[in-house]
Design a protein around this motif. Structure first.
Motif, PDB file in Angstrom:
ATOM      1  N   GLU A   1       0.831  -1.204   0.000  1.00 15.63           N
ATOM      2  CA  GLU A   1       0.000   0.000   0.000  1.00 15.63           C
ATOM      3  C   GLU A   1       0.867   1.256   0.000  1.00 15.63           C
ATOM      4  N   ASN A   2       1.938   1.258   0.767  1.00 11.13           N
ATOM      5  CA  ASN A   2       2.848   2.404   0.780  1.00 11.13           C
ATOM      6  C   ASN A   2       3.504   2.603  -0.585  1.00 11.13           C
ATOM      7  N   LEU A   3       3.835   1.505  -1.248  1.00 14.05           N
ATOM      8  CA  LEU A   3       4.441   1.587  -2.570  1.00 14.05           C
ATOM      9  C   LEU A   3       3.439   2.141  -3.585  1.00 14.05           C
ATOM     10  N   ILE A   4       2.200   1.722  -3.474  1.00 12.15           N
ATOM     11  CA  ILE A   4       1.148   2.246  -4.366  1.00 12.15           C
ATOM     12  C   ILE A   4       1.000   3.755  -4.174  1.00 12.15           C
ATOM     13  N   LEU A   5       0.961   4.190  -2.925  1.00 10.60           N
ATOM     14  CA  LEU A   5       0.809   5.623  -2.629  1.00 10.60           C
ATOM     15  C   LEU A   5       2.007   6.416  -3.152  1.00 10.60           C
ATOM     16  N   GLN A   6       3.201   5.893  -2.924  1.00  8.81           N
ATOM     17  CA  GLN A   6       4.406   6.581  -3.383  1.00  8.81           C
ATOM     18  C   GLN A   6       4.415   6.706  -4.902  1.00  8.81           C
ATOM     19  N   THR A   7       4.062   5.621  -5.580  1.00  8.69           N
ATOM     20  CA  THR A   7       4.044   5.633  -7.044  1.00  8.69           C
ATOM     21  C   THR A   7       2.945   6.554  -7.568  1.00  8.69           C
ATOM     22  N   ALA A   8       1.786   6.507  -6.929  1.00 11.05           N
ATOM     23  CA  ALA A   8       0.681   7.382  -7.340  1.00 11.05           C
ATOM     24  C   ALA A   8       1.074   8.851  -7.214  1.00 11.05           C
TER      25      ALA A   8
END
Length: 211
Positions: free
Chosen positions: A19-26
């Motif tokens: 989830e943190n990776l998704i947020l960072q990429t977004a």
């Protein structure tokens, strides 16, 4: 007594990291392309997961952006409180708050999120995640008012001007629309504008103070 941190299972840790990776990429895609050109497909591709996996974390793009918005607001509030709690004079803390507000106004992500924060659904989602924006703003105003009163008590700020008027003046000086108008029509950088606003705020427009 400090509340113990709950122990996460391996599966929960993996979900949190994803989830943190998704947020960072977004965030990266949003900064590159803006809200309307950002797609869940591209975010999924960059993360290296299926688009459906993103939807197990965030039901919609609006939900994803609202989470980023709420998280950034929390970081902003934490930074604001850190300035207020620093062991510095009220005058120095107020100057630091002005700089902090200025950085917030002109940060790339702040401008992006500000332009994005228009849709009714997104506003509702942000409020649900982080509480009312109005309530947050009123809390900030209350804290600055207390700082002004503290400065008056130690003789750093004038006592013949009401705290409410001081607060109004300060917030007016840091209106984003007023800033944009000045910067577009005059040859000033944002940092130069900040320094001149501080001069006006602390010394006024006249060379000599009234007797």
């Amino acid at each position: 007594m400090q509340t113990p941190t709950p122990h996460l299972t391996l599966k929960e840790k993996q979900r949190q990291e994803r989830e943190n990776l998704i947020l960072q990429t977004a965030e990266e895609v949003l900064e590159e392309k803006g809200y309307y050109e950002t797609s869940m497909d591209e975010i999924a591709t960059r993360v290296g997961i299926a688009k459906g996996t993103i939807y197990t974390h965030f039901p919609s793009k609006e939900e994803l952006v609202a989470t980023i918005f709420a998280r950034d607001m929390q970081k902003f509030l934490q930074g604001f409180d850190a300035i207020l709690e620093a062991e510095l004079t009220p005058r120095v803390r107020l100057e630091n708050i002005m700089s902090y507000l200025h950085e917030g106004l002109y940060g790339r992500r702040a401008k992006l999120l500000s332009s994005t924060y228009t849709g009714v659904d997104l506003k509702r989602l942000v409020n649900e995640k982080n509480g009312s924006i109005r309530e947050m703003w009123e809390c900030l105003i209350s804290k600055v008012s207390k700082l002004l009163d503290e400065g008056k008590a130690v003789g750093e700020f004038r006592t013949d001007v009401s705290t409410r008027v001081m607060l109004f003046m300060m917030l007016s000086l840091f209106s984003p629309r007023a800033h944009d108008h000045v910067l577009l029509e005059h040859d000033l950088t944002p940092d130069e504008l900040l320094q001149q606003l501080k001069i006006l705020c602390f010394y006024g427009m006249t060379q000599n103070q009234p007797e």
